[in-house]
Design an enzyme around this catalytic site. Structure first.
Site, PDB file in Angstrom:
ATOM      1  N   LYS A   1       0.846  -1.207   0.000  1.00 52.94           N
ATOM      2  CA  LYS A   1       0.000   0.000   0.000  1.00 52.94           C
ATOM      3  C   LYS A   1       0.881   1.257   0.000  1.00 52.94           C
ATOM      4  O   LYS A   1       0.635   2.205  -0.751  1.00 52.94           O
ATOM      5  CB  LYS A   1      -0.936   0.004   1.219  1.00 52.94           C
TER       6      LYS A   1
ATOM      7  N   GLN B   1      -4.548  -1.440   9.464  1.00 48.36           N
ATOM      8  CA  GLN B   1      -4.337  -2.793   8.954  1.00 48.36           C
ATOM      9  C   GLN B   1      -4.865  -3.818   9.956  1.00 48.36           C
ATOM     10  O   GLN B   1      -4.517  -3.781  11.133  1.00 48.36           O
ATOM     11  CB  GLN B   1      -2.839  -3.016   8.673  1.00 48.36           C
TER      12      GLN B   1
ATOM     13  N   ASP C   1     -11.416   2.694   3.111  1.00 45.39           N
ATOM     14  CA  ASP C   1     -11.727   1.268   2.949  1.00 45.39           C
ATOM     15  C   ASP C   1     -13.231   1.066   2.717  1.00 45.39           C
ATOM     16  O   ASP C   1     -13.649   0.026   2.217  1.00 45.39           O
ATOM     17  CB  ASP C   1     -11.329   0.486   4.207  1.00 45.39           C
TER      18      ASP C   1
END
Ligand code: NAD
Length: 302
Positions: A54, A98, A121
Site C-alpha cells: 500500500k 491494517q 476502505d
C-alpha cells in the site's frame, strides 16, 4: 470458445497512471496532494507485506504517505487517540488501519472511530449506508467490489438488464458488490441474485448468469457446466492449494487457485478473470482511487 481475459494487472497500470496524472494536476492547481496514513499494530508478517504494498503504491502515485507503526502492546485507548489525531489532521485524507488488531483491542470500535469522510476502505457503517442508498450519496465504495465493477466496465461488458449472480454474502465482497450492481447507473442496473451456503440449487442460479461473480473461498467450487456460454466470470477467490519453488527467486511460494475451474471455464465463458492477476491487484488500486476522491470531495471538485 476461448474467453477474453480480464487482467487486473493491466487495468491496475491504467488506473494508477490516471491517478498519477490527476494528482499532479491537483498539486499544480491547488498546491495539495492526497494524504494517506497506514496504521500497523504489531509485526504480523502478512500485515507487513500488505502495508508495504500500500505504501509503495501510494508513493508511486505521488501521495503524501504517513507510516504509523505501533507496538502490539498499544492500548485501545491510545489507538483511539491516534485515530482521533488523524481525523483532525488536515493533511490526511485517508486512514487505513491494517487488520487484524491484537486481541485486547476491539477492532469494531477502532474502525468505527475513523471519520467516515476519511474511511477509504469503505467499511464504516455510515459508508455502508451511503452505498446502500446509491447515486451521489456514495463516497467510498469498498475496494474489492469497486475493483470488480471497474473490471466489468473496462472490459466493455453490458450490465444494464444483465442477470448478475453473486456467490457469497460476505460484508467485504458479496453483499456490497450485489448492492452496487443493483443500483441505477453506469456499470450497474442489473438484476441481482445472491447465492450462499443456504441456497438450494447453486448450479441452477449460476447457469442463468450473464455475469457470475464468485467470492466463496472454495477452490474450484464453480464447475464449467454451471457457466452460461459467453458469460462474464469474475473469480474473486484466492485459495492457497499448495506450495512450489519460484523459478525467479528460488524461494517457496504459495500455489493459488480461484473458486472457478479456470481451464475448463475459459472455454465456455466470454470473459474471465485469472487467479492470480485478476481481481487481486484491483483492491489496492481502488484504495488509491478512494484516497484521491477523498481529497477531491474536500476541495469540492469530485
Ligand atoms: P467469506 O468467507 O467471508 O465469505 C464467503 C461466502 O461464500 C459466505 O457468505 C458463504 O455463504 C459463501 N460460501 C462459502 N462456501 C459456499 C458454498 N459451498 N456454496 C455457496 N456459498 C458458499 O469470504 P470473503 O472474505 O468474501 O472472500 C471470499 C474469497 O475471496 C476468498 O477466497 C478470499 O481470499 C477472496 N478475496 C479476494 C480479495 C482480492 O482479491 N482482493 C479480496 C477479498 C476476498
Amino acid at each position: 470458445m476461448t474467453a477474453k481475459l480480464i487482467k487486473g494487472t493491466e487495468i491496475r497500470e491504467q488506473i494508477l497512471e490516471e491517478i498519477t496524472t490527476e494528482v499532479a494536476q491537483i498539486k499544480a492547481k491547488h498546491g495539495v496532494v492526497p494524504g494517506l496514513v497506514t496504521i500497523l499494530v504489531g509485526a504480523n508478517p502478512a500485515s507487513i507485506s500488505y502495508v508495504t504494498l500500500k505504501i509503495q503504491t501510494a508513493h508511486r502515485v505521488g501521495f503524501h504517505e504517513v507510516q504509523d507503526n505501533q507496538d502490539a502492546t498499544i492500548s485501545e485507548e491510545d489507538l483511539l487517540a491516534l485515530i482521533d489525531k488523524y481525523n483532525k489532521d488536515d493533511s490526511i485524507n485517508g486512514i487505513l488501519v491494517q487488520l487484524p488488531l491484537p486481541k485486547h483491542v476491539d477492532e469494531k470500535k477502532v474502525l468505527n472511530a475513523i471519520d467516515p469522510d476519511k474511511d477509504v476502505d469503505g467499511f464504516h457503517p455510515v459508508n455502508v449506508g451511503r452505498l446502500m442508498i446509491g447515486g451521489k450519496e456514495v463516497k467510498f465504495p469498498p475496494c474489492t467490489p469497486a475493483g470488480i465493477q471497474e473490471m466489468i466496465v473496462r472490459a466493455g461488458v453490458e450490465t444494464k438488464g444483465a442477470e448478475v449472480v453473486v456467490v457469497g454474502r460476505s460484508n467485504i465482497v458479496g453483499k456490497p458488490i450485489a448492492n452496487m450492481m443493483v443500483q441505477k447507473g453506469k456499470g450497474a442496473n442489473s438484476t441481482v441474485t445472491i447465492v450462499h451456503t443456504g441456497t438450494k440449487d447453486l448450479a441452477a442460479h449460476c447457469k442463468r448468469a450473464d455475469i457470475l461473480i464468485v467470492a466463496a473461498g472454495v477452490p474450484g467450487l464453480v464447475k464449467p457446466e454451471w457457466i452460461k456460454p459467453g458469460a462474464c466470470v469474475i473469480d474473486v477467490g484466492v485459495n492457497r492449494v499448495g506450495e512450489t519453488v519460484s523459478e525467479k527467486t528460488g524461494k517457496k511460494v504459495a500455489v493459488l487457485r480461484g473458486d472457478v475451474d479456470f481451464d475448463a471455464a475459459k472455454e465456455i465463458a466470454g470473459y474471465i478473470t485469472p487467479v492470480p492477476g485478476g481481481v487481486g491487484p484491483m483492491t489496492i488500486t481502488m484504495l488509491m482511487l478512494n484516497t484521491l476522491k477523498s481529497l477531491k470531495f474536500k476541495l469540492g471538485i469530485a
